[in-house]
Write a protein that holds these residues in place. Structure first.
Motif, PDB file in Angstrom:
ATOM      1  N   UNK A   1       0.812  -1.219   0.000  1.00  0.00           N
ATOM      2  CA  UNK A   1       0.000   0.000   0.000  1.00  0.00           C
ATOM      3  C   UNK A   1       0.846   1.269   0.000  1.00  0.00           C
ATOM      4  N   UNK A   2       1.820   1.428   0.913  1.00  0.00           N
ATOM      5  CA  UNK A   2       2.630   2.649   0.854  1.00  0.00           C
ATOM      6  C   UNK A   2       3.529   2.720  -0.372  1.00  0.00           C
ATOM      7  N   UNK A   3       4.015   1.558  -0.843  1.00  0.00           N
ATOM      8  CA  UNK A   3       4.878   1.560  -2.028  1.00  0.00           C
ATOM      9  C   UNK A   3       4.115   2.049  -3.252  1.00  0.00           C
ATOM     10  N   UNK A   4       2.894   1.571  -3.453  1.00  0.00           N
ATOM     11  CA  UNK A   4       2.093   2.010  -4.595  1.00  0.00           C
ATOM     12  C   UNK A   4       1.666   3.462  -4.449  1.00  0.00           C
ATOM     13  N   UNK A   5       1.327   3.875  -3.242  1.00  0.00           N
ATOM     14  CA  UNK A   5       0.961   5.275  -3.026  1.00  0.00           C
ATOM     15  C   UNK A   5       2.113   6.201  -3.377  1.00  0.00           C
ATOM     16  N   UNK A   6       3.348   5.744  -3.107  1.00  0.00           N
ATOM     17  CA  UNK A   6       4.534   6.545  -3.409  1.00  0.00           C
ATOM     18  C   UNK A   6       4.884   6.543  -4.887  1.00  0.00           C
ATOM     19  N   UNK A   7       4.296   5.611  -5.662  1.00  0.00           N
ATOM     20  CA  UNK A   7       4.587   5.531  -7.089  1.00  0.00           C
ATOM     21  C   UNK A   7       5.575   4.456  -7.467  1.00  0.00           C
ATOM     22  N   UNK A   8       5.936   3.587  -6.519  1.00  0.00           N
ATOM     23  CA  UNK A   8       6.862   2.498  -6.808  1.00  0.00           C
ATOM     24  C   UNK A   8       6.150   1.383  -7.570  1.00  0.00           C
ATOM     25  N   UNK A   9       6.923   0.443  -8.075  1.00  0.00           N
ATOM     26  CA  UNK A   9       6.405  -0.813  -8.595  1.00  0.00           C
ATOM     27  C   UNK A   9       7.004  -1.943  -7.766  1.00  0.00           C
ATOM     28  N   UNK A  10       6.378  -3.148  -7.832  1.00  0.00           N
ATOM     29  CA  UNK A  10       6.784  -4.210  -6.925  1.00  0.00           C
ATOM     30  C   UNK A  10       6.925  -5.558  -7.602  1.00  0.00           C
ATOM     31  N   UNK A  11       7.847  -6.358  -7.043  1.00  0.00           N
ATOM     32  CA  UNK A  11       7.893  -7.792  -7.264  1.00  0.00           C
ATOM     33  C   UNK A  11       7.718  -8.430  -5.893  1.00  0.00           C
ATOM     34  N   UNK A  12       6.652  -9.204  -5.739  1.00  0.00           N
ATOM     35  CA  UNK A  12       6.339  -9.818  -4.451  1.00  0.00           C
ATOM     36  C   UNK A  12       6.760 -11.282  -4.490  1.00  0.00           C
ATOM     37  N   UNK A  13       7.497 -11.683  -3.449  1.00  0.00           N
ATOM     38  CA  UNK A  13       7.867 -13.092  -3.285  1.00  0.00           C
ATOM     39  C   UNK A  13       7.257 -13.561  -1.960  1.00  0.00           C
ATOM     40  N   UNK A  14       6.119 -14.308  -2.018  1.00  0.00           N
ATOM     41  CA  UNK A  14       5.537 -14.829  -0.776  1.00  0.00           C
ATOM     42  C   UNK A  14       6.312 -16.037  -0.270  1.00  0.00           C
ATOM     43  N   UNK A  15       6.054 -16.408   0.972  1.00  0.00           N
ATOM     44  CA  UNK A  15       6.660 -17.617   1.516  1.00  0.00           C
ATOM     45  C   UNK A  15       6.273 -18.824   0.668  1.00  0.00           C
ATOM     46  N   UNK A  16       7.197 -19.752   0.517  1.00  0.00           N
ATOM     47  CA  UNK A  16       6.898 -20.973  -0.237  1.00  0.00           C
ATOM     48  C   UNK A  16       5.827 -21.817   0.448  1.00  0.00           C
ATOM     49  N   UNK A  17       5.594 -21.548   1.747  1.00  0.00           N
ATOM     50  CA  UNK A  17       4.563 -22.299   2.459  1.00  0.00           C
ATOM     51  C   UNK A  17       3.169 -21.699   2.280  1.00  0.00           C
ATOM     52  N   UNK A  18       3.085 -20.432   1.916  1.00  0.00           N
ATOM     53  CA  UNK A  18       1.786 -19.747   1.855  1.00  0.00           C
ATOM     54  C   UNK A  18       1.735 -18.825   0.639  1.00  0.00           C
ATOM     55  N   UNK A  19       1.842 -19.408  -0.540  1.00  0.00           N
ATOM     56  CA  UNK A  19       1.859 -18.608  -1.765  1.00  0.00           C
ATOM     57  C   UNK A  19       0.478 -18.431  -2.381  1.00  0.00           C
ATOM     58  N   UNK A  20      -0.450 -19.345  -2.077  1.00  0.00           N
ATOM     59  CA  UNK A  20      -1.732 -19.363  -2.779  1.00  0.00           C
ATOM     60  C   UNK A  20      -2.520 -18.078  -2.577  1.00  0.00           C
ATOM     61  N   UNK A  21      -2.587 -17.583  -1.347  1.00  0.00           N
ATOM     62  CA  UNK A  21      -3.404 -16.389  -1.099  1.00  0.00           C
ATOM     63  C   UNK A  21      -2.847 -15.173  -1.826  1.00  0.00           C
ATOM     64  N   UNK A  22      -1.510 -15.090  -1.987  1.00  0.00           N
ATOM     65  CA  UNK A  22      -0.926 -13.965  -2.699  1.00  0.00           C
ATOM     66  C   UNK A  22      -1.246 -14.029  -4.180  1.00  0.00           C
ATOM     67  N   UNK A  23      -1.313 -15.213  -4.747  1.00  0.00           N
ATOM     68  CA  UNK A  23      -1.675 -15.352  -6.155  1.00  0.00           C
ATOM     69  C   UNK A  23      -3.155 -15.027  -6.367  1.00  0.00           C
ATOM     70  N   UNK A  24      -3.999 -15.370  -5.407  1.00  0.00           N
ATOM     71  CA  UNK A  24      -5.409 -14.966  -5.472  1.00  0.00           C
ATOM     72  C   UNK A  24      -5.527 -13.441  -5.345  1.00  0.00           C
ATOM     73  N   UNK A  25      -4.707 -12.850  -4.492  1.00  0.00           N
ATOM     74  CA  UNK A  25      -4.673 -11.404  -4.307  1.00  0.00           C
ATOM     75  C   UNK A  25      -4.266 -10.711  -5.607  1.00  0.00           C
ATOM     76  N   UNK A  26      -3.314 -11.301  -6.328  1.00  0.00           N
ATOM     77  CA  UNK A  26      -2.831 -10.690  -7.570  1.00  0.00           C
ATOM     78  C   UNK A  26      -3.956 -10.535  -8.586  1.00  0.00           C
ATOM     79  N   UNK A  27      -4.896 -11.471  -8.586  1.00  0.00           N
ATOM     80  CA  UNK A  27      -6.033 -11.359  -9.503  1.00  0.00           C
ATOM     81  C   UNK A  27      -6.855 -10.107  -9.204  1.00  0.00           C
TER      82      UNK A  27
END
Length: 496
Positions: free
Chosen positions: A167-193
């Motif tokens: 949230x603060x990174x996007x508000x500032x105008x940055x772009x992101x590459x997110x690496x979730x934990x290998x144990x809990x990646x599914x929710x982040x991929x659902x979030x990406x949608x």
């Protein structure tokens, strides 16, 4: 493998891809131990594609041409979509990490507030006009995005801790590459949608999945990553500092904790017992702010310990999706084994196991990775159980003589993330926070966080702050601009 196993793809430039290798790894439900999803196993090639996409989006296309107000509109839209799908995302997180649905649902319904807060802050990023002592010159400052951010998130509260960075990174105008934990990646991929549905331009948010050596390390070493925002363990944080130093990346690190809860003799006993139980056994102790050292004044030690154990013993364990469950499973098999090893270490050091100390064998726990709420007495603060982060439902009760003794013991650790005190003394309520070496101090409460309040640690607990107005400053650089309308200097070889 169950027939209903979900196979995911990674998210780069608003498109869904297989990993370059085409390989996947399995993720298991901590309550049943069964495989329920297949996650792309990425490598350096995938990382490079994602970083290049984020770098391109930072410099060209729609994103850098949006006004700050328009960035805020996108953040608000994303917050609305998260609120719409909160229960769905929470259920996925429970399948991934085994935490209580009641807690994860509450987190997901609160999470949009970070998006809304930084949406409002996006067009209030102000520069300044400092007075200058040089004639016929004018200066002003600009606040600009730090660049491409690598956001590396843990398995205990995946989406909440992602939002603290995103949230603060996007508000500032940055772009992101997110690496979730290998144990809990599914929710982040659902979030990406939802990022795509909200209308963010391609490449602004990208998600790559996999293991630290294959994805995390090449990500933090990539020359086009300008900042790393990481939540996780101290040892990984140390490696990030070393690797990022080669290219002087900006860092925000929220690392481990060994937080003390101090119960003074004048505390309301019922409130202190309830708060102390919440501080360590909520989330199965799998939180960096867990109050795993319980410092109790010697005059109330016996009474407090008996009440604490009675309440801890009553905790209902079992299916984390049930509203009646209070303690769920440990998220991963390696962590389950690690916690049991620390219990053995404590017993061998001479600590007295007053409750638990074993794997749970209750029928309602099924085949999951459960550990009984564990309480140790006769603990000296020099013991490993009092100095090292266990990250599980294990607490050490340590007596103290007076206020000075309490502050000495509380501060006698390499960590400095959080602390709590329980007292009815107005003086102590103000004195203790000054004396305790911690980034957050709670008085007569515990585990409270807000989008409005900065959060982070000192000492080995990390660098920088997340949330609040301080959070956005971590994603901004200051540029100074000079304008002159004066005459040509008499001597161009001398600094003006």
């Amino acid at each position: 493998m169950p027939a209903d196993t979900t196979t995911y793809k990674i998210f780069i430039e608003n498109e869904w891809h297989d990993s370059a290798s085409g390989e996947h790894f399995e993720t298991r439900n901590p309550f049943t131990g069964e495989v329920w999803a297949r996650i792309p196993k990425c490598g350096p090639e995938d990382v490079n594609v994602a970083v290049e996409a984020a770098h391109k989006a930072l410099r060209t296309g729609a994103w850098p041409n949006l006004t700050a107000t328009q960035r805020g509109h996108l953040l608000r839209r994303l917050g609305d979509l998260i609120n719409r799908d909160a229960d769905k995302l929470a259920a996925i997180e429970v399948r991934d990490n085994g935490k209580l649905f009641a807690e994860m649902s509450a987190q997901l319904r609160y999470l949009p507030q970070w998006l809304y807060f930084y949406a409002g802050l996006a067009d209030k990023i102000n520069g300044s006009v400092p007075p200058i002592d040089k004639p016929k010159m004018f200066t002003y400052t600009r606040r600009e995005p730090v660049g491409v951010v690598a956001a590396i998130t843990p398995w205990n509260s995946p989406l909440m801790l992602t939002a603290w960075k995103l949230a603060p990174a996007l508000a500032a105008g940055c772009t992101l590459v997110v690496k979730p934990s290998e144990y809990t990646s599914a929710s982040m991929l659902e979030f990406a949608a939802l990022v795509e549905e909200a209308g963010f331009p391609p490449g602004v948010v990208n998600v790559v999945t996999g293991f630290g050596a294959d994805v995390g390390d090449p990500l933090i070493r990539h020359p086009k990553i300008n900042k790393v925002a990481f939540t996780g363990g101290e040892s990984t944080g140390s490696r990030i500092v070393e690797a990022s130093a080669q290219t002087f990346k900006r860092l925000t690190l929220e690392l481990g904790g060994k937080s003390a809860q101090i119960v003074f003799a004048d505390a309301d006993l019922s409130s202190a017992v309830s708060g102390a139980v919440s501080g360590i056994f909520a989330a199965t102790g799998q939180t960096c702010i867990a109050g795993s050292r319980l410092l109790v004044h010697e005059s109330i030690l016996k009474e407090f310990t008996e009440s604490f154990i009675e309440l801890a013993r009553s905790a209902r364990m079992g299916d984390p999706m049930l509203p009646t469950t209070q303690v769920g499973p440990v998220t991963t098999r390696p962590q389950y084994e690690r916690i049991l090893s620390y219990i053995d270490i404590a017993k061998n050091e001479g600590a007295q196991c007053l409750l638990g100390g074993v794997a749970a064998q209750r029928p309602e726990c099924g085949n999951g990775w459960f550990i009984e709420p564990t309480v140790f007495g006769n603990v000296d603060n020099s013991m490993r159980i009092a100095q090292e982060e266990v990250f599980g439902p294990v607490v050490s009760i340590i007596p103290f003589r007076d206020d000075e003794d309490a502050y000495r013991i509380a501060n006698d650790t390499d960590y400095g993330l959080a602390a709590g005190i329980w007292t009815n003394s107005f003086e102590r309520a103000f004195e203790a926070p000054k004396r305790l070496q911690a980034g957050t101090v709670w008085v007569n409460t515990y585990r409270a966080v807000s989008f409005l309040a900065p959060f982070g640690g000192i000492k080995n607990s990390g660098i920088g702050r997340e949330s609040g107005t301080e959070g956005i400053n971590q994603y901004l650089e200051t540029k100074t601009v000079w304008l002159s309308w004066g005459e040509t200097p008499a001597n161009p070889f001398v600094m003006r």
